[in-house]
Design a protein around this motif. Structure first.
Motif, short mmCIF file in Angstrom:
data_model
loop_
_atom_site.label_atom_id
_atom_site.label_comp_id
_atom_site.label_asym_id
_atom_site.label_seq_id
_atom_site.Cartn_x
_atom_site.Cartn_y
_atom_site.Cartn_z
N UNK A 33 0.59 -1.18 -0.07
CA UNK A 33 -0.16 0.03 0.02
C UNK A 33 0.76 1.33 -0.10
N UNK A 34 1.98 1.29 0.64
CA UNK A 34 2.91 2.50 0.71
C UNK A 34 3.19 2.86 -0.44
N UNK A 35 3.96 2.03 -1.40
CA UNK A 35 4.36 2.17 -2.80
C UNK A 35 3.03 2.76 -3.70
N UNK A 36 1.86 2.24 -3.40
CA UNK A 36 0.75 2.23 -4.38
C UNK A 36 0.16 3.41 -4.15
N UNK A 37 -0.07 4.01 -2.77
CA UNK A 37 -0.76 5.16 -2.70
C UNK A 37 0.06 6.53 -2.84
N UNK A 38 1.55 6.54 -2.61
CA UNK A 38 2.19 7.49 -2.68
C UNK A 38 2.66 7.81 -4.11
N UNK A 39 2.49 6.39 -4.99
CA UNK A 39 2.50 6.48 -6.42
C UNK A 39 1.54 7.36 -7.20
N UNK A 40 0.44 6.90 -6.49
CA UNK A 40 -0.83 7.41 -7.20
C UNK A 40 -1.15 8.93 -6.80
N UNK A 41 -0.57 9.46 -5.61
CA UNK A 41 -0.74 10.83 -5.22
C UNK A 41 0.27 11.55 -5.75
N UNK A 42 1.40 11.07 -6.40
CA UNK A 42 2.40 12.08 -6.85
C UNK A 42 1.98 12.25 -8.35
N UNK A 43 0.97 13.26 -8.44
CA UNK A 43 0.64 13.59 -9.90
C UNK A 43 0.84 14.94 -10.34
N UNK A 44 1.47 15.79 -9.35
CA UNK A 44 1.83 17.15 -9.66
C UNK A 44 2.75 17.44 -11.13
N UNK A 45 3.49 16.42 -11.56
CA UNK A 45 4.31 16.59 -12.80
C UNK A 45 4.05 15.61 -13.98
N UNK A 46 2.61 14.68 -13.76
CA UNK A 46 2.48 14.03 -14.63
C UNK A 46 2.28 14.52 -16.08
N UNK A 47 2.08 15.90 -15.78
CA UNK A 47 1.74 16.71 -17.21
C UNK A 47 3.06 17.71 -16.96
N UNK A 48 3.94 18.15 -17.59
CA UNK A 48 4.96 18.93 -17.45
C UNK A 48 4.50 20.26 -17.02
N UNK A 49 4.97 20.81 -16.16
CA UNK A 49 4.59 22.14 -15.92
C UNK A 49 4.69 23.34 -16.88
N UNK A 50 4.03 24.40 -16.93
CA UNK A 50 4.52 25.54 -17.71
C UNK A 50 5.48 26.59 -17.03
N UNK A 51 6.65 26.52 -17.76
CA UNK A 51 7.74 27.37 -17.18
C UNK A 51 7.78 28.69 -17.78
N UNK A 52 7.88 29.91 -17.20
CA UNK A 52 7.61 31.08 -17.85
C UNK A 52 8.99 31.83 -17.42
N UNK A 53 9.91 31.75 -18.16
CA UNK A 53 11.34 32.41 -17.93
C UNK A 53 11.36 33.85 -18.08
N UNK A 54 12.12 34.55 -17.23
CA UNK A 54 12.29 35.98 -17.50
C UNK A 54 13.03 36.32 -18.81
N UNK A 55 13.20 37.56 -19.17
CA UNK A 55 14.02 37.78 -20.33
C UNK A 55 15.44 37.48 -20.31
N UNK A 56 15.83 36.52 -21.19
CA UNK A 56 17.51 36.12 -21.14
C UNK A 56 17.41 34.56 -20.48
N UNK A 57 16.21 34.12 -19.89
CA UNK A 57 16.26 32.68 -19.44
C UNK A 57 15.61 31.88 -20.19
#
Length: 450
Positions: free
Chosen positions: A62-86
């Motif tokens: 259950x430990x591996x199962x639950x924490x794997x399911x809850x780790x969903x923040x990066x399943x879709x790559x986040x959108x990074x907005x850089x400053x000018x020059x980045x």
């Protein structure tokens, strides 16, 4: 990184306790805990009985199962907005595969409570490495124990993967060096140069020596490590393996009535022509032939005892225990499960809404660390460190969820309880208020022009 062998333990008793427990959690998380289950099984039933039982059943975790399911923040790559020059830095981070590694970073952070990511620049490209808490010891700012100012990390010795090297990184004294297990300096052999101190210190931002580690935490505790929160989930996962191993023993050896005979013995158990004693199979699927025992006077008796354990009832008890472990795991990270039928096997899964709830709960913590990682990487590449933005993409809703959400938003707008800009923000997480207002105005202008 050597996952099967373990680095040397620290000298402090408190640190030994922390490292050993973190190491146990990591073994469970990576399905390397069979020796722990075997040891627990021996403590539970004794060596003789454990030797006679089937191999450990490792099918429930259950430990591996639950924490794997809850780790969903990066399943879709986040959108990074850089400053000018980045812009080139943002592209380099994406091309390095970090946002895919971040899925593992989040899972391990939720399970172990703390991890770190090491950042380095190789051939002008960023390289990211996940670092587990049982591989590290840290020095913290005495005024703020949550701030790490120096790190010691065990890594495999490149000359012998079965041995270990301790890397010291301390930007306060602008020094980075390596020691073997005996405490001898091996910087030249391991790192390729005699010294990485002073002007040779590898990690600098705007000329200032910095620590190349970014700390990720599952909760803000005010300390660098939180090793024991949620320990019951991993204890329960180990115990479940023991129970399922017991179930395998019950089904193989104790799921039928035990037979006994008084004054009778199996037929055919005499010595054969080669002088060897014949083997008699007493499986319930065979017919057992019995004869009157020699020198026995009276009527032989053949009968059986009742079945000692009902496998179905035993399995039901284990499943109830498993559900309790799952509830503890979800409670550890502040997520509740709302399925109505707790008897269903599917109820052990985490619903998509619960995963989105977890995303919302963890986003502030991981956003803070991600911003530090972006700034550190940009600084090491001589790019702007200020002005970075990152927004996370929620798990997509299925058609039924979308329809229900739209109905609710439309009803709130009609009732005057929500304006269109706020509704647009809810439908497009990560937008600022100004961006949502501009988008709604553009939509209205397009509609008026038609």
């Amino acid at each position: 990184m050597n996952t099967l062998l373990a680095p040397p333990l620290p000298k402090s008793p408190e640190e030994i306790q922390r490292v050993e427990h973190s190491r146990l959690r990591r073994r469970v998380l990576y399905n390397l805990h069979a020796p722990d289950v075997e040891a627990r099984l021996v403590r539970t039933v004794g060596t003789i009985r454990a030797d006679a039982w089937p191999p450990p059943d490792m099918t429930s975790n259950p430990a591996r199962h639950i924490f794997s399911q809850l780790a969903g923040l990066y399943r879709r790559s986040p959108e990074v907005t850089p400053p000018e020059g980045g812009e080139m830095v943002a592209a380099a981070i994406a091309e390095s595969g970090y946002w895919q590694l971040a899925q593992r970073v989040q899972r391990d952070t939720l399970a172990l409570n703390d991890t770190m990511v090491h950042v380095s620049i190789v051939d002008d490209e960023p390289v990211f490495r996940l670092v587990w808490p049982d591989y590290t010891q840290v020095t913290v700012d005495p005024r703020n124990p949550a701030v790490v100012v120096a790190v010691r990390e065990w890594v495999s010795d490149p000359a012998d993967p079965a041995r270990w090297v301790l890397l010291h990184t301390d930007p306060r004294i602008e020094s980075h060096w390596a020691e073997d297990e005996a405490g001898e300096d091996v910087t030249q052999r391991v790192l390729g140069a005699e010294s990485f101190s002073g002007a040779a210190y590898p990690w600098r931002v705007d000329g200032v020596a910095v620590l190349p580690y970014v700390r990720y935490s599952a909760a803000e505790t005010g300390f660098a490590y939180d090793p024991f929160s949620g320990a019951e989930v991993f204890e329960g996962s180990l115990q479940l393996c023991v129970y399922y191993t017991m179930l395998a023993h019950v089904m193989a050896d104790a799921s039928w009535a035990q037979r006994y005979a008084v004054g009778a013995e199996p037929v055919g158990s005499d010595l054969d022509s080669n002088g060897s004693k014949s083997e008699i199979v007493t499986d319930p699927a065979t017919v057992l032939l019995l004869g009157v025992a020699p020198d026995f006077v009276g009527q032989p008796v053949v009968s059986q005892w009742a079945t000692p354990v009902d496998p179905a009832e035993f399995l039901s008890a284990i499943e109830r225990y498993e559900r309790r472990v799952v509830e503890m795991a979800l409670g550890t990270v502040g997520v509740s499960r709302r399925e109505s039928d707790v008897r269903s096997a599917a109820s052990l899964a985490v619903s998509r809404e619960a995963q989105r709830e977890a995303q919302r709960a963890f986003e502030p913590l991981f956003h803070r660390s991600d911003m530090r990682l972006l700034a550190l990487t940009a600084g090491l590449l001589d790019a702007p460190t200020e002005g970075w933005r990152i927004s996370y993409k929620s798990l997509p809703k299925d058609p039924a969820e979308l329809a229900a959400s739209m109905d609710q938003i439309v009803a709130q707008i009609a009732a005057g309880l929500m304006d269109k800009a706020t509704a647009y923000q809810q439908l497009n997480p990560g937008l600022t208020r100004a961006e949502a207002v501009a988008a709604v105005a553009a939509i209205a202008a397009d509609a008026a022009a038609e």
